[in-house]
Design a protein around this motif. Structure first.
Motif, PDB file in Angstrom:
ATOM      1  N   MET A  42       0.847  -1.183   0.000  1.00  0.00           N
ATOM      2  CA  MET A  42       0.000   0.000   0.000  1.00  0.00           C
ATOM      3  C   MET A  42       0.888   1.241   0.000  1.00  0.00           C
ATOM      4  SD  MET A  42      -2.815   1.067   2.800  1.00  0.00           S
ATOM      5  CE  MET A  42      -3.692  -0.468   2.719  1.00  0.00           C
ATOM      6  N   GLY A  43       0.604   2.174  -0.904  1.00  0.00           N
ATOM      7  CA  GLY A  43       1.406   3.391  -0.971  1.00  0.00           C
ATOM      8  C   GLY A  43       2.616   3.278  -1.893  1.00  0.00           C
ATOM      9  N   ALA A  44       2.823   2.087  -2.492  1.00  0.00           N
ATOM     10  CA  ALA A  44       3.979   1.900  -3.379  1.00  0.00           C
ATOM     11  C   ALA A  44       3.808   2.689  -4.677  1.00  0.00           C
ATOM     12  CB  ALA A  44       4.171   0.422  -3.700  1.00  0.00           C
ATOM     13  N   THR A  48      -0.767   5.167  -9.246  1.00  0.00           N
ATOM     14  CA  THR A  48      -0.009   6.225  -9.924  1.00  0.00           C
ATOM     15  C   THR A  48       0.648   5.694 -11.199  1.00  0.00           C
ATOM     16  OG1 THR A  48       0.422   7.119  -7.727  1.00  0.00           O
ATOM     17  CG2 THR A  48       1.691   8.048  -9.526  1.00  0.00           C
ATOM     18  N   GLN A  51      -2.003   5.342 -13.753  1.00  0.00           N
ATOM     19  CA  GLN A  51      -2.348   6.668 -14.303  1.00  0.00           C
ATOM     20  C   GLN A  51      -1.390   7.036 -15.436  1.00  0.00           C
ATOM     21  OE1 GLN A  51      -2.310   9.080 -10.708  1.00  0.00           O
ATOM     22  NE2 GLN A  51      -4.546   9.152 -10.663  1.00  0.00           N
ATOM     23  N   SER A  65      -8.527   5.718  -8.061  1.00  0.00           N
ATOM     24  CA  SER A  65      -8.418   4.418  -7.395  1.00  0.00           C
ATOM     25  C   SER A  65      -9.741   3.654  -7.432  1.00  0.00           C
ATOM     26  CB  SER A  65      -8.000   4.620  -5.941  1.00  0.00           C
ATOM     27  OG  SER A  65      -8.158   3.415  -5.246  1.00  0.00           O
ATOM     28  N   TYR A  88      -8.339  -5.349  -3.497  1.00  0.00           N
ATOM     29  CA  TYR A  88      -7.887  -5.194  -2.113  1.00  0.00           C
ATOM     30  C   TYR A  88      -8.959  -5.578  -1.093  1.00  0.00           C
ATOM     31  CZ  TYR A  88      -6.048  -3.102   2.116  1.00  0.00           C
ATOM     32  OH  TYR A  88      -5.606  -2.911   3.399  1.00  0.00           O
ATOM     33  N   TRP A 115      -3.639  -5.628  -6.615  1.00  0.00           N
ATOM     34  CA  TRP A 115      -3.889  -6.702  -5.640  1.00  0.00           C
ATOM     35  C   TRP A 115      -4.432  -7.942  -6.348  1.00  0.00           C
ATOM     36  CZ3 TRP A 115      -1.774  -5.536  -1.071  1.00  0.00           C
ATOM     37  CH2 TRP A 115      -1.614  -4.178  -0.734  1.00  0.00           C
ATOM     38  N   VAL A 134       9.269  -0.335  -2.898  1.00  0.00           N
ATOM     39  CA  VAL A 134       9.765   0.903  -2.303  1.00  0.00           C
ATOM     40  C   VAL A 134      11.161   0.643  -1.756  1.00  0.00           C
ATOM     41  CG1 VAL A 134       9.300   2.722  -0.612  1.00  0.00           C
ATOM     42  CG2 VAL A 134       7.396   1.481  -1.658  1.00  0.00           C
ATOM     43  N   HIS A 138      13.255   5.583  -0.604  1.00  0.00           N
ATOM     44  CA  HIS A 138      11.946   5.932  -1.141  1.00  0.00           C
ATOM     45  C   HIS A 138      11.883   5.942  -2.671  1.00  0.00           C
ATOM     46  CE1 HIS A 138      10.854   8.016   2.935  1.00  0.00           C
ATOM     47  NE2 HIS A 138      11.040   6.724   3.044  1.00  0.00           N
ATOM     48  N   ARG A 140      11.569   4.005  -6.270  1.00  0.00           N
ATOM     49  CA  ARG A 140      10.765   2.821  -6.592  1.00  0.00           C
ATOM     50  C   ARG A 140      11.516   1.973  -7.612  1.00  0.00           C
ATOM     51  NH1 ARG A 140       8.361   5.396  -3.079  1.00  0.00           N
ATOM     52  NH2 ARG A 140       6.093   5.521  -2.888  1.00  0.00           N
TER      53      ARG A 140
END
Lengths: 148, 341
Positions: A42-44, A48, A51, A65, A88, A115, A134, A138, A140
């Protein structure tokens, strides 16, 4: 020039602005594979990344999302349809089947799946996997592999 | 479609099945008589259990839910003047169930069919119970799937002024709650923990995007980094600071929501402000928006909670106004998961 390192099908990204050229590379790499799996915590940056890919494909809809709605549908300039999934919050494969996701996967349209573990048993034979990791600083690390 | 006899005091059945909830409601003369949402109890009357999600769940929910709405309204289906349904946005399989059911009913009863936009209905939920807002007003619709500011100029006339470019705010609450160790969806649990904490204890960077749009993906990642770093040097960090973390995160998310709402109100010189959607139950949002109302002289409208989450009552009230304007759908209409795009 955008500055990213590339090792095979691997990209090290330190700024979201570098995602667009990475997206173009992934599109090239995928060839006619239409089912794309996105793995990462989550947050990786899974949404984005999608997109950026949709932008590169000329999708005209806002790409947001799908966690709540599970599936979002988009169109590009030529009217081609794209499906964006997020499994998820689903609890088991039966829920995914109830939504009819196997029919979406077989539709021949692009399927971008966040997911995806839940639907592993019903994936088609051909798909690509995009792993987003990650790094301690920070950045990727994006690794792309192909399944034929 | 104007061959129908058109009473000025219509009785309309409405069906909502855009995502998880199957719901039916009856509206008579603009008054919503009930708002039935599929629950275990309704299913027990039919000897079944409530399925959890999605289209096949809607299929088994829809008959009991519609039956229950008609029964509780004390009417039979032949007294209906129209049938309404949610056309989109939502999940295609789920929308199809409500659409097909409504079309079949309209066809067999020979009454008009009304297609309703789910997002428009959220804004119209303010006309279910008094006091009603005056036009024009702003509506901030905040839920697990949506975050947008609408300028509502008349009953069925609204413009979207801004919306989220990534995550909905309800999703941000739920996912950050998960990072803090709450079960998913933990937004409401984060809210109750936040009430015991200090909202100024921690600072998180809020994401700025242009105009009246929102972005909630960045703060989720910022919280993730912050927690990872903090836990590395102190494994009990989250447990010891939970109320302060919750309060600070909630404070930041609400700040982001209200900043754009205030800008929208200034730009359009509006003092009538409404909130809708499931996140309008958040205690912090209610408190802060009430404070703002006092400072800025706003009048605030928040519907009853049952009309904030996905529900058929809001579809029914929207259908009532569409009926009065003669906005009917033809029977070859199909659901539109992308509606509003």
């Amino acid at each position: 020039m955008v500055n990213y390192q590339e090792v095979g099908e691997q990209f090290l990204v330190s700024d979201p602005r570098q995602l667009r050229p990475v997206a173009e590379k992934i599109i090239q790499f995928a060839g006619d594979h239409k089912v794309w799996l996105f793995n990462g915590d989550m947050g990786a940056g899974k949404t984005t990344m999608i997109q950026a890919i949709c932008q590169a494909k000329g999708v005209v809809d806002a790409v947001t999302s799908p966690t709540y709605t599970v599936i979002r549908e988009y169109r590009d300039l030529s009217g081609e349809e794209y499906y964006h999934f997020d499994f998820y919050r689903l609890k088991d494969l039966k829920e995914a089947l109830d939504i009819g996701c196997d029919e979406y996967f077989d539709s021949g349209n692009y399927c971008f799946i966040e997911w995806p573990d839940l639907v592993a048993p019903i994936l088609p034979e051909k798909y690509i996997t995009i792993n987003i990791q990650v790094q301690p600083d920070h950045d990727r690390l994006i690794k792309v592999t192909k399944n034929d | 479609m104007c061959s129908f006899h058109m009473p000025k005091t219509p009785t309309i059945l409405a069906i909502e099945s855009s995502c998880d909830e199957t719901s039916a409601a009856v509206v008579h003369q603009g008054k919503v008589l009930n708002n039935i949402i599929a629950t275990q109890t309704i299913h027990e009357n039919y000897g079944g259990v409530v399925p959890e999600l999605a289209s096949r769940a809607h299929e088994s929910n829809i008959v009991p839910v519609v039956d229950s709405a008609l029964q509780k309204a004390g009417i039979n289906k032949h007294q209906l003047d129209a049938v309404a349904f949610t056309r989109g946005p939502g999940l295609l399989g789920s929308l199809l169930v409500g659409t097909s059911f409504a079309k079949s009913m309209a066809l067999s009863l020979d009454i008009p069919l009304i297609a309703v936009d789910h997002m428009e209905a959220h804004a119209m939920s303010h006309f279910i119970d008094q006091p009603f807002p005056r036009f024009p007003f702003l509506c901030l619709t905040v839920s697990g799937g949506h975050t947008q500011i609408e300028l509502v100029e008349d009953y069925l006339e609204m413009k979207v002024l801004g919306m989220t470019r990534d995550d909905a705010v309800g999703e941000a609450f739920d996912k950050i709650a998960k990072l803090l160790g709450f079960p998913y969806p933990g937004g409401p649990l984060l809210d109750s923990e936040a009430q015991k904490g200090n909202p100024e204890a921690f600072r998180f960077p809020s994401t700025e995007v242009d105009g009246l749009d929102y972005s909630f993906s960045g703060i989720k990642t910022a919280v993730m980094y912050f927690l990872q770093d903090s836990v590395k040097s102190d494994s009990g960090f989250i447990q010891r600071n939970l109320p302060d973390l919750c309060a600070s995160i909630q404070h930041t998310l609400i700040d982001m929501l209200l900043k754009k709402l205030v800008n929208a109100a200034k730009q359009h010189r509006i003092k009538q402000v409404a909130i809708a959607g499931g996140v309008s139950a958040n205690s912090g949002l209610r408190e802060r928006i009430s404070e703002l109302a006092e400072t800025l002289g706003w009048e605030i409208y928040i519907p009853d909670f049952q009309y904030c989450t996905d529900n058929a009552a809001m579809i029914a009230i929207t259908a009532h106004f569409k009926y009065l304007k003669g906005e009917f759908a033809s029977l070859d209409i199909s659901p539109d998961p992308r509606l509003g795009h």
